[in-house]
Design an enzyme around this catalytic site. Structure first.
Site, PDB file in Angstrom:
ATOM      1  N   SER A 137      44.789  35.217  35.558  1.00 34.37           N
ATOM      2  CA  SER A 137      43.946  34.040  35.751  1.00 34.37           C
ATOM      3  C   SER A 137      44.365  32.986  34.728  1.00 34.37           C
ATOM      4  O   SER A 137      45.545  32.689  34.566  1.00 34.37           O
ATOM      5  CB  SER A 137      42.472  34.434  35.603  1.00 34.37           C
ATOM      6  N   TYR A 151      42.627  23.430  40.262  1.00 31.92           N
ATOM      7  CA  TYR A 151      43.275  24.614  39.690  1.00 31.92           C
ATOM      8  C   TYR A 151      42.224  25.598  39.172  1.00 31.92           C
ATOM      9  O   TYR A 151      42.289  26.799  39.459  1.00 31.92           O
ATOM     10  CB  TYR A 151      44.204  24.191  38.550  1.00 31.92           C
ATOM     11  N   LYS A 155      41.125  29.699  40.146  1.00 38.53           N
ATOM     12  CA  LYS A 155      41.027  30.796  39.180  1.00 38.53           C
ATOM     13  C   LYS A 155      39.593  31.323  39.065  1.00 38.53           C
ATOM     14  O   LYS A 155      39.376  32.523  38.863  1.00 38.53           O
ATOM     15  CB  LYS A 155      41.554  30.335  37.815  1.00 38.53           C
TER      16      LYS A 155
END
Length: 290
Positions: A137, A151, A155
């Site tokens: 991650s 983004y 994650k």
């Protein structure tokens, strides 16, 4: 799993953290199926692979290629013990600026690519009743910042799925750990890995707009050492049987600092608004959460 020889299946292994993990695993006597979109790039990274390394072309956004790579690894080594979902890409841009196309592309790699790889490899781990899934991650998977919203969303999604996966696989003898790296000196901020949304909105100039300048000034100057991160990750997979690995492992002092600050903020908000939160239960329910 202890430090006995095991078989690793690593995505995004041609460079960066993936390559560092592969090198560390090989140095400790493990066998590695190293996958990447470009087989030639893998061969350049590992010019003398030897019998312990199997370079395989696989694009995590292309399910048949991933299944073929998993089948090839099983045919070569007979098993897979550690799955490292490392392949990923970045995206900079304010949430309002980012196009659907760009957002979906980063999700296709960072989240759906992991699902694709897990579906290809997990049947082998379940059949063995052993193994370790290590999902890479980011500190951005725990705390968001301007310009990194899409983004971070990928994650955050990865981490939520991984928590559930851990509970699902635990009775089957398979471990799951999320790795949260901070800034490491890889090529993640290069244009080949990081997309910057071309569309801009002036109102975000001082927030996400400022983030757009980060790669040029920060790239290859990050404080984290990928070789040390790789060693910590291989250490994790070599924990002796009966030693429970963490759900999350933070890597880098910058990551520890940001995660600590987020935990403090969550606790502060929870305590300040606890009375409002618990007051929303039905009146016939016993009081809890005080």
């Amino acid at each position: 799993m202890s430090n006995e020889m095991s078989v690793w299946f690593i995505t995004g292994a041609s460079r960066g953290l993936g390559a560092a993990i592969a090198r560390e695993a090989l140095a400790r006597g493990h066998q590695v199926a190293a996958t990447g979109r470009d087989l030639d790039a893998l061969r350049r990274t590992f010019p003398d692979p030897g019998d312990a390394l199997l370079p395989l072309a696989a694009d995590v956004t292309d399910e048949p290629s991933v299944r073929a790579a998993a089948d090839a690894a099983l045919a070569r080594f007979g098993r897979i013990d550690v799955l490292v979902n490392n392949a990923g890409r970045g995206l900079i841009g304010a949430a309002e600026e980012v196009s659907d196309e760009a957002a979906r592309a980063v999700f296709d790699t960072n989240f759906f690519g992991v699902l694709t790889t897990q579906r290809a490899v997990l049947p082998a781990l379940r059949a063995q009743r052993s193994g370790h899934v290590i999902n890479i991650s980011s500190v951005g998977g725990f705390t968001g910042s301007p310009g990194w919203g899409m983004y971070a969303a990928t994650k955050f999604a990865l981490e939520g799925m991984s928590e559930s996966l851990r509970a699902e696989l635990a009775p089957l003898g398979v471990r799951v750990t999320v790795i949260q790296p901070g800034g490491f000196r890889t090529d993640f901020l290069d244009g080949t890995s990081l997309h910057t949304e071309p569309h801009t909105i002036d109102d975000y100039a001082t927030t996400s707009g400022a983030t757009r300048d980060v790669p040029a000034s920060y790239n290859h100057a990050q404080r984290g050492d990928p070789a040390k991160a790789a060693a910590a990750i291989v250490d994790l997979a070599e924990l002796p049987e009966g030693t429970e690995p963490p759900m999350r492992l933070q890597l880098g002092a910058d990551c520890v600092e940001r995660v600590s600050a987020k935990l403090d903020q969550v606790r502060k908000d929870l305590d300040a608004w606890r009375a409002v939160a618990v007051a929303t239960d039905h009146a016939d329910q016993p009081a809890t959460g005080s």
